[in-house]
Design a protein around this motif. Structure first.
Motif, mmCIF file in Angstrom:
data_model
loop_
_atom_site.group_PDB
_atom_site.id
_atom_site.type_symbol
_atom_site.label_atom_id
_atom_site.label_comp_id
_atom_site.label_asym_id
_atom_site.label_seq_id
_atom_site.Cartn_x
_atom_site.Cartn_y
_atom_site.Cartn_z
ATOM 1 N N ASN A 70 0.802 -1.229 0.000
ATOM 2 C CA ASN A 70 0.000 0.000 0.000
ATOM 3 C C ASN A 70 0.839 1.286 0.000
ATOM 4 O O ASN A 70 0.613 2.202 0.773
ATOM 5 N N ASP A 130 -3.144 3.834 3.585
ATOM 6 C CA ASP A 130 -3.903 3.899 4.835
ATOM 7 C C ASP A 130 -4.538 5.281 4.986
ATOM 8 O O ASP A 130 -3.938 6.299 4.658
ATOM 9 N N SER A 161 -13.475 2.988 8.992
ATOM 10 C CA SER A 161 -12.544 2.932 7.864
ATOM 11 C C SER A 161 -12.897 1.725 7.006
ATOM 12 O O SER A 161 -13.063 0.611 7.520
ATOM 13 N N GLN A 206 -9.794 -2.009 4.627
ATOM 14 C CA GLN A 206 -8.550 -1.969 5.391
ATOM 15 C C GLN A 206 -7.518 -2.970 4.877
ATOM 16 O O GLN A 206 -6.317 -2.754 5.046
ATOM 17 N N ASN A 262 -5.259 -4.820 2.034
ATOM 18 C CA ASN A 262 -4.683 -4.371 0.763
ATOM 19 C C ASN A 262 -5.327 -5.049 -0.437
ATOM 20 O O ASN A 262 -5.406 -4.460 -1.520
#
Length: 355
Positions: free
Chosen positions: A242, A282, A292, A295, A297
């Motif tokens: 990421n 992130d 969120s 989360q 990848n």
């Protein structure tokens, strides 16, 4: 009309254009690469035709000219707001066929995807593009399968041994090219035995473009959002780190965030900036209340891939990806976007129960 121009005459033409335009093109930055003692090819301002790198693919796209990495939108005080001044000059950008197709994607997102983006539009209106021909495919390109190997252009240019071959439909540029040719003709009449192939002249010109890539992709005809249930995305939970490099190198990624920069401790004087963002990093999907999304990848990879080859196409009739291969070139984990596309067919078989 076509032209064959000498380097000296092209420099004269560029000098005239520079009065009203900033000229951008792929440039080699010595020792500016990601690794020790390596060079980097990326976009920069040029003043001479010989500064342009015609033989190598730029590692980053032209995109930052239209959408700067960090762009000040306005300044503010406690009592007033002042819009940031726009660049007074326009721009001339040398790019590849696939990148000119990318401009169409950017236009779709910024100009036709709801209200027009004012800050994008005021830059876009003053830009002219010159397509650089590709005599052969670069590594990792798959533009032929994406249908972006050839584009409708305003001006094209090919660098050859006996000069620069241009096909020009832009009236302002044609005026400068005609003047250079006329000047060459006048000098030729005064110089005996001057070789014809070292003079600038008009000619029939056909731009070069790639007809075959080393890499091939196949987007399944039955591709649907059901592919999101496939197990193929789990591989990237561990492989992808990421970092977001793929997004920043991509000529069609458009995501950004906003930042307020304060000049004073009381927070009442400063500026608002629009800054590039990445769906792979992130914090991109953080929402109010501490939530969120995506989360893992692999989930982020799924979102990015399907945006490029599925949902954008469903809305606009063509894929967002233009097959430039820069994401493959720049990934530190050697993840291949083209390979992911080619896994989608098996992924669809998995979710439809054929395997």
């Amino acid at each position: 009309m076509g032209y064959i121009m000498t380097p000296a005459d092209m420099d004269t033409v560029l000098e005239r254009l520079e009065k009203d335009y900033i000229i951008y093109a792929p440039v080699v930055y010595k020792d500016g690469g990601r690794f020790s003692d390596t060079d980097c090819v990326r976009y920069g301002k040029i003043h001479s035709i010989e500064e342009i790198e015609f033989e190598k693919k730029s590692e980053f796209s032209f995109k930052e000219i239209l959408t700067p990495v960090s762009q000040t939108l306005f300044f503010f005080t406690e009592n007033e707001v002042k819009e940031a001044d726009a660049e007074k000059k326009g721009a001339v950008v040398f790019l590849r066929n696939c990148d000119l197709h990318a401009v169409r994607r950017l236009d779709e997102m910024y100009l036709n995807n709801g209200p027009e983006d004012y800050y994008y539009k005021r830059i876009r209106e003053k830009i002219h593009f010159v397509v650089m021909g590709c005599a052969k495919s670069f590594e990792n390109c798959f533009c032929v399968d994406m249908g972006t190997n050839k584009a409708d252009y305003e001006t094209s240019i090919d660098a050859k041994e006996d000069g620069y071959y241009l096909d020009c439909k832009w009236e302002e540029l044609r005026k400068y090219l005609d003047a250079a040719v006329e000047n060459e003709n006048a000098q030729s009449r005064q110089a005996e035995n001057r070789p014809e192939n070292v003079t600038s002249r008009t000619a029939e010109v056909t731009p070069e473009y790639v007809t075959e890539n080393y890499v091939h992709v196949n987007i399944p005809e039955n591709l649907s959002s059901e592919i999101g249930k496939s197990s193929l995305w789990r591989e990237y939970d561990s492989r992808c780190i990421n970092c977001g490099r793929c997004n920043f190198a991509c000529p069609t990624c458009t995501c950004f965030t906003m930042q307020d920069i304060f000049y004073t401790d009381n927070g009442k004087v400063g500026e608002r900036r629009r800054v590039w963002a990445s769906c792979m990093v992130d914090g991109y999907t953080d929402v109010a209340g501490g939530g969120s999304y995506r989360q893992k990848n692999g989930e982020r990879m799924r979102f990015k891939v399907l945006h490029k080859v599925l949902d954008f196409k469903q809305r606009n009739g063509y894929p967002m990806c233009v097959g430039c291969g820069r994401c493959d070139d720049i990934c530190p984990e050697y993840i291949s976007f083209s390979n992911i596309i080619n896994k989608l067919e098996d992924g669809m078989k998995e979710v439809e129960g054929d395997e």
